[in-house]
Design an enzyme around this catalytic site. Sequence first.
Site, PDB file in Angstrom:
ATOM      1  CE  LYS A 134      -3.888   1.507   2.655  1.00 55.07           C
ATOM      2  NZ  LYS A 134      -4.719   1.616   3.875  1.00 55.07           N
ATOM      3  CG  LEU A 183      -4.105   6.686   4.046  1.00 52.79           C
ATOM      4  CD1 LEU A 183      -3.139   6.082   5.041  1.00 52.79           C
ATOM      5  CD2 LEU A 183      -4.090   6.161   2.670  1.00 52.79           C
ATOM      6  CB  SER A 209      -7.756   3.489   2.795  1.00 49.48           C
ATOM      7  OG  SER A 209      -6.876   3.002   4.104  1.00 49.48           O
ATOM      8  CB  SER A 210      -6.014  -1.581   1.536  1.00 49.83           C
ATOM      9  OG  SER A 210      -5.454  -1.435   2.778  1.00 49.83           O
ATOM     10  CB  ILE A 230      -7.115   2.776  10.977  1.00 57.17           C
ATOM     11  CG1 ILE A 230      -6.893   3.228  12.646  1.00 57.17           C
ATOM     12  CG2 ILE A 230      -7.796   3.705  10.421  1.00 57.17           C
ATOM     13  CD1 ILE A 230      -5.954   4.456  12.709  1.00 57.17           C
ATOM     14  N   GLY A 231     -10.378   1.221  10.283  1.00 61.89           N
ATOM     15  CA  GLY A 231     -11.529   1.193  10.365  1.00 61.89           C
ATOM     16  C   GLY A 231     -12.174   0.332   9.570  1.00 61.89           C
ATOM     17  N   GLY A 232     -11.406  -0.668   8.943  1.00 56.93           N
ATOM     18  CA  GLY A 232     -11.830  -1.368   7.849  1.00 56.93           C
ATOM     19  C   GLY A 232     -10.946  -1.566   6.696  1.00 56.93           C
ATOM     20  CB  SER A 233      -8.328   0.506   5.557  1.00 57.82           C
ATOM     21  OG  SER A 233      -9.006   1.581   5.939  1.00 57.82           O
TER      22      SER A 233
END
Length: 579
Positions: A134, A183, A209-210, A230-233
């Site tokens: 990433k 991100l 974000s990935s 960090i939240g589902g990325s």
Amino acid sequence: LSAAVTLICGSAAAVVVWKWLRKRQIQKKMEEARRTRDEGVKKMAKAVQQFREQVPSVQTDSILSLPLLELTERLQEGSLSPRNVLYTYLEKALDVTQQTNCLRHFIPECEEQLQKIQRQSEKGLLYGIPVSIKDHIGHKGHLSTCGLVQCLDTLVQEDSVLVKVLKKQGAIPFAMTNVPQSLFNYDCSNPIFGQTLNPFNHQKSPGGSSGGEGALIAAGGSILGIGSDIGGSIRLPSSFCGLCGLKPTAERLSVWCTHLFNVDFCSCATPVPCALGPMARDVDSLALCMKALLCEEMFRLDPTVPPIPFNEEVYSSSASLCVGYYDTDGYFPLPPCMQRAVQEAKRALEAAGHQLVPFSPPRIHYVMTELFLKTFFADGGRAWLDVFTGDIVDPNLKPQVKCCKIPRLGKKLLALILKPLVRLFNQFLLLKLKNVVMTSLCRSVKEMWNHHHQIQVYRTEFITRWRELQLDVVLCPVLGPAFTTGYPGKLLTAISSTMLYNVLNFPAGVVPVTWVTEADEEELKLYRGCCDDPWDRTLKQAVAGGVGLPVAVQCVALPWQEELCLRFMKEVETLSREK
């Protein structure tokens, strides 16, 4: 009077000219970044062409069809050469990024790494495996842009610990993938490198974000990638793109020299930490990656990582499991196909001899409003807004930016109005509205410390309920199927299914188990969510037209039990494939 008017007009004109010059400077930087990226693509295409002329007999399709474990075995025994494998994946990645715009940059040093591993007498666990990473995971001599113009001037001075360990194990980092601006979005678009598309449907987002990783791996341009969560990325792109992805306990893998807005992650103290983890097309690939990373080299380079090697015995176990399950968290009801996936997996697990126990996560509304959002917007979003200074805001982020720009007094007034109304009217609608305007502020250091304490209290409460039911793991939904591009920015609070396990810092992974059917699409027409409010209707629009897209479930274990989480993911994967 005329002099004053002249002065005012002159000042106004100067401001206009200054803004125009500033915008032009930003545009030039972005054009230069795109030009550098395009030149890198051309050079790599030329290198691939030269390779094809030198070795025309390479069986490209055969190499691309091999699962990671088999590819590793062939490389270890010498029946495949690392050079053939690398250039096969470089060629495929060139084709994939042309279709989806998933790559930010190729890593030309991959040729040096190839030569280095071929000279080594000892072969690592990932010997000869091309790996994509990433955008913000540090690689020496390259940018970590986060999709921001302010990050285009500074090259990374050394490899991140994770990249060093990958190289030590014989892997060849060959590409860096695209991300959403800052991100902080689960779409994948930024003003510099543009929108990444879902390889299954170009009208859909690959997630974020990935998202660049998700698109590249799903389309066959990479066999193994490293994302962050960090939240589902990691889990959202895996869900949107039909991949397997693991968010480990945050401290299980090193984040040293992993950058966010020109700041090293390890210097950022937060009660909801970032985790790095693998993404691939099957669970065995994730397990092999974790086994390779959890080695002495990782523990030596980063002494803050607990020296806990991968436990193969736990991963390989066939003992029956006690599985807690739920198909909705009661906060943001997901589309019918996502709930169907959980129920089908639950029945398959029961038929395989596992014990399934209903489980309900406690106080999810409190977690979203007071714990998760308050962590990232404790200052009302000021720190996040600062990263856009001297930048162009991506259209997909504008709804969130506008919310953060509401004056603090306005947020306080909205909070005062909404709190009593929650008791009187539809609590779901009002809580969503409260989250959208982000009224959760920490007004003092004492309040911030209390916030950190409340997260620990909630983690204790959650673990207590888990242990009362004697659970081994939990099966639950993940947001999906893939949203139409542009919609993730309108539905930040829809990520409650993944966000919960960032707050808890539990290992959580995603496994694709089925596809969106025509029947799912028909049932979606009847979807009303909590109360058929604007957010529910927006979610309905976001996932419409998804027939044929992958549908996944989420698997969760207690902290530091990544091997058990992966073992459970493997069980779900095996049963879904048998079906």
